[in-house]
Design a protein around this motif. Structure first.
Motif, mmCIF file in Angstrom:
data_model
loop_
_atom_site.group_PDB
_atom_site.id
_atom_site.type_symbol
_atom_site.label_atom_id
_atom_site.label_comp_id
_atom_site.label_asym_id
_atom_site.label_seq_id
_atom_site.Cartn_x
_atom_site.Cartn_y
_atom_site.Cartn_z
ATOM 1 N N UNK A 143 0.790 -1.230 0.000
ATOM 2 C CA UNK A 143 0.000 0.000 0.000
ATOM 3 C C UNK A 143 0.816 1.271 0.000
ATOM 4 N N UNK A 144 0.280 2.282 -0.668
ATOM 5 C CA UNK A 144 0.933 3.582 -0.643
ATOM 6 C C UNK A 144 0.004 4.632 -0.061
ATOM 7 N N UNK A 145 -1.182 4.220 0.344
ATOM 8 C CA UNK A 145 -2.175 5.187 0.782
ATOM 9 C C UNK A 145 -2.379 5.038 2.294
ATOM 10 N N UNK A 146 -2.345 6.161 2.993
ATOM 11 C CA UNK A 146 -2.409 6.118 4.456
ATOM 12 C C UNK A 146 -3.665 5.420 4.957
ATOM 13 N N UNK A 147 -4.832 5.769 4.364
ATOM 14 C CA UNK A 147 -6.093 5.213 4.858
ATOM 15 C C UNK A 147 -6.119 3.697 4.697
ATOM 16 N N UNK A 148 -5.558 3.191 3.591
ATOM 17 C CA UNK A 148 -5.531 1.748 3.371
ATOM 18 C C UNK A 148 -4.610 1.091 4.387
ATOM 19 N N UNK A 149 -3.538 1.775 4.689
ATOM 20 C CA UNK A 149 -2.576 1.260 5.662
ATOM 21 C C UNK A 149 -3.234 1.108 7.025
ATOM 22 N N UNK A 150 -4.026 2.111 7.420
ATOM 23 C CA UNK A 150 -4.682 2.069 8.726
ATOM 24 C C UNK A 150 -5.588 0.847 8.824
ATOM 25 N N UNK A 151 -6.322 0.587 7.724
ATOM 26 C CA UNK A 151 -7.251 -0.539 7.730
ATOM 27 C C UNK A 151 -6.524 -1.870 7.747
ATOM 28 N N UNK A 152 -5.436 -1.956 6.966
ATOM 29 C CA UNK A 152 -4.671 -3.192 6.932
ATOM 30 C C UNK A 152 -4.133 -3.499 8.325
ATOM 31 N N UNK A 153 -3.715 -2.458 9.028
ATOM 32 C CA UNK A 153 -3.197 -2.652 10.387
ATOM 33 C C UNK A 153 -4.315 -3.144 11.306
#
Ligand SMILES: Nc1nc2c(ncn2[C@@H]2O[C@H](COP(=O)(O)OP(=O)(O)O)[C@@H](O)[C@H]2O)c(=O)[nH]1
Ligand SMILES: [Mg+2]
Length: 456
Positions: A143-153
């Motif tokens: 991922x390169x997108x912050x919001x996607x990163x938050x969800x993946x975490x």
């Protein structure tokens, strides 16, 4: 690869990207990890004696006694490590050479190079994470997108798994109760209150649907919102493309048919990435290259979330209505917007619907309205993304689960015997177990780990 082999080999790989940098981390995992690392390591302490979660300074030394690098070695003893096995993480100097020498030394002592995703595969097989957490690791890496990163975490933390477990257990209890009726079928007994049963199944179906709907949003966060710009030649597609990007990227020309294939650029809008595609104009053309370009535009639209049909207002506000209608029929699942361009050349016209924007790609008037609408669409599409970053595998499974539960509800409504209801519920339960990886096949694992890189 068989499970046995997975468990007995000791594997190693570079776990940071290769390249110029301060440090590189070589990871070693398996039953011999600490022994192999110890055999190549000269420091104040013996790694074999080291307690778990300790870091040791020393040198990596080849069999001939030459020093490779000054390193630190972090020791993690099973089962308290990423893979659940003994793990040593050797941090050496960065660059393209040093880590290779460290790995060569480890190979000399009996380690082998890890396959793509093998560390995480071992973590899964050793029960350190479930399949959905594994998939979130893949998302986090790519991922390169912050919001996607938050969800993946969040997903890595197990929020989706928890939901799956809860409803799986719930359904298992329901199936058990309904099945008890089987033994008393001739006495016409109904243990499970049918209204209560229907209510519970409905609630789960609703939840499934919410997750399924969130897939579009998840894909938008993962890959960006894909926006195709189409319209007749000279409508101003390339001008709109440039105006949205805020710079001259596409060639703008009064000569129709100048954009012959397509170009793609990305920009950030709100919390997502937007991928813009400028395409050749739609019209009946004798020019072979242009016909190809138009076919290409269609193939791009197949992958788009939004299509902007650009209309030239100087030709009339309804000039592109026919084209817009036929595209709506051809691509019914995506969002369609009509962009009324060149408003600087005509008297003010109001948009005829909420899917229409009046603007001028030349003066920039109205561009912010269009951007606002795209942003609103992103917000709406990602609004239901609160617990997981659903992927293709999850949606497929959730659709099957939904189907079986709907059919179970129909069986309840038709007052069919408990065994008919239980059958569908049991299938849904099995599918839920596969979803979190309690049931799996090598094939499924191969598919999932194909997205991983070596060292992960
Ligand atoms: N007046 C005016 N002219 C425009 C506007 N947008 C594009 N044009 C002109 O229309 C012509 C075609 O534009 P272009 O972006 O190449 O159209 P395309 O073929 O759809 O990509 C060019 O001469 C542009 O300068 C606009 O908003 N206002
Ligand atoms: Mg163009």
């Amino acid at each position: 690869m068989c499970v046995e082999q997975l468990r007995t080999d000791t594997i190693c790989a570079l776990s940071t990207p290769p390249g110029i940098g301060g440090l590189a981390v070589v990871r070693l995992s398996g039953p011999q990890a600490i022994a192999i690392a110890d055999a190549c390591f000269r420091g104040k302490n013996q790694l074999l004696e080291a307690r778990t979660h300790t870091i040791h300074y020393g040198q990596i030394v080849r069999a001939d006694g030459s020093t490779v690098d000054h390193v630190t070695a972090a020791v993690f003893r099973a089962p308290h490590s990423y893979t659940g096995e003994d793990v040593v993480e050797i941090t050496c100097h960065g660059g393209y050479v040093m880590y290779r020498l460290v790995i060569e030394t480890l190979l000399e002592h009996g380690a082998r190079i890890a396959e793509a995703g093998e560390f995480t595969r071992r973590a899964f097989l050793n029960g350190k994470m479930d399949l959905m957490q594994v998939e979130s690791v893949a998302d986090i890496i790519h991922n390169q997108v912050v919001a996607a990163q938050e969800l993946a975490i969040k997903q890595l933390g197990g929020s989706f798994t928890q939901w799956v477990r809860t409803i799986r257990d719930d359904l298992e209890r329901v199936a058990a109760v309904v099945e008890v009726e089987l033994d008393f079928a001739h006495e016409d007994l109904e243990f499970a209150d049918r209204d209560e049963l229907r209510r519970r199944l409905n609630a789960i179906v609703e939840d499934c649907r919410r997750f399924i709907r969130s897939y579009t949003g998840a894909e938008i966060l993962r890959h960006g919102l894909r926006v195709g710009i189409v319209g007749f030649p000279n409508a101003g597609k390339s001008s709109l493309f440039n105006a949205l990007l805020g710079r001259q990227r596409a060639i703008v020309s009064p000569q129709p048919g100048t954009t012959r294939d397509y170009i793609e650029e990305a920009l950030a809008i709100g919390r997502a990435l937007v991928r813009l595609y400028d395409t050749a104009g739609f019209r009946d053309s004798d020019d072979a290259i242009e016909v190809e370009g138009i076919a290409l535009a269609r193939s791009i639209l197949e992958q788009c979330n939004v299509v902007l049909v650009v209309n030239d207002l100087t030709e009339g506000q309804n000039h592109s209505d026919g084209l817009a209608a036929s595209l709506r029929a051809e691509f019914p699942t995506i969002k369609h917007m009509l962009v009324q361009n060149k408003c600087d050349c005509v008297c003010a016209v109001p948009p005829r619907s909420e899917n229409e924007v009046v603007l001028s790609a030349r003066t920039g008037q109205g561009i912010s309205t269009l951007v606002g609408q795209l942003q609103q669409y992103i917000e709406e599409s990602t609004a239901e993304l609160d617990r997981a970053l659903i992927n293709e595998r999850h949606v497929a499974a959730l659709r099957i689960i939904e189907q079986h539960l709907v059919s179970a509800i129909a069986a309840v409504d038709a007052r069919l015997p408990g065994e008919c209801i239980a059958l569908d519920i049991r299938t849904a339960v099995e599918e839920l177990s596969t979803l979190i990886g309690e049931r799996w096949t090598n094939d499924l694992l191969d598919r999932i780990f194909a997205q991983f890189c070596i060292g992960k």
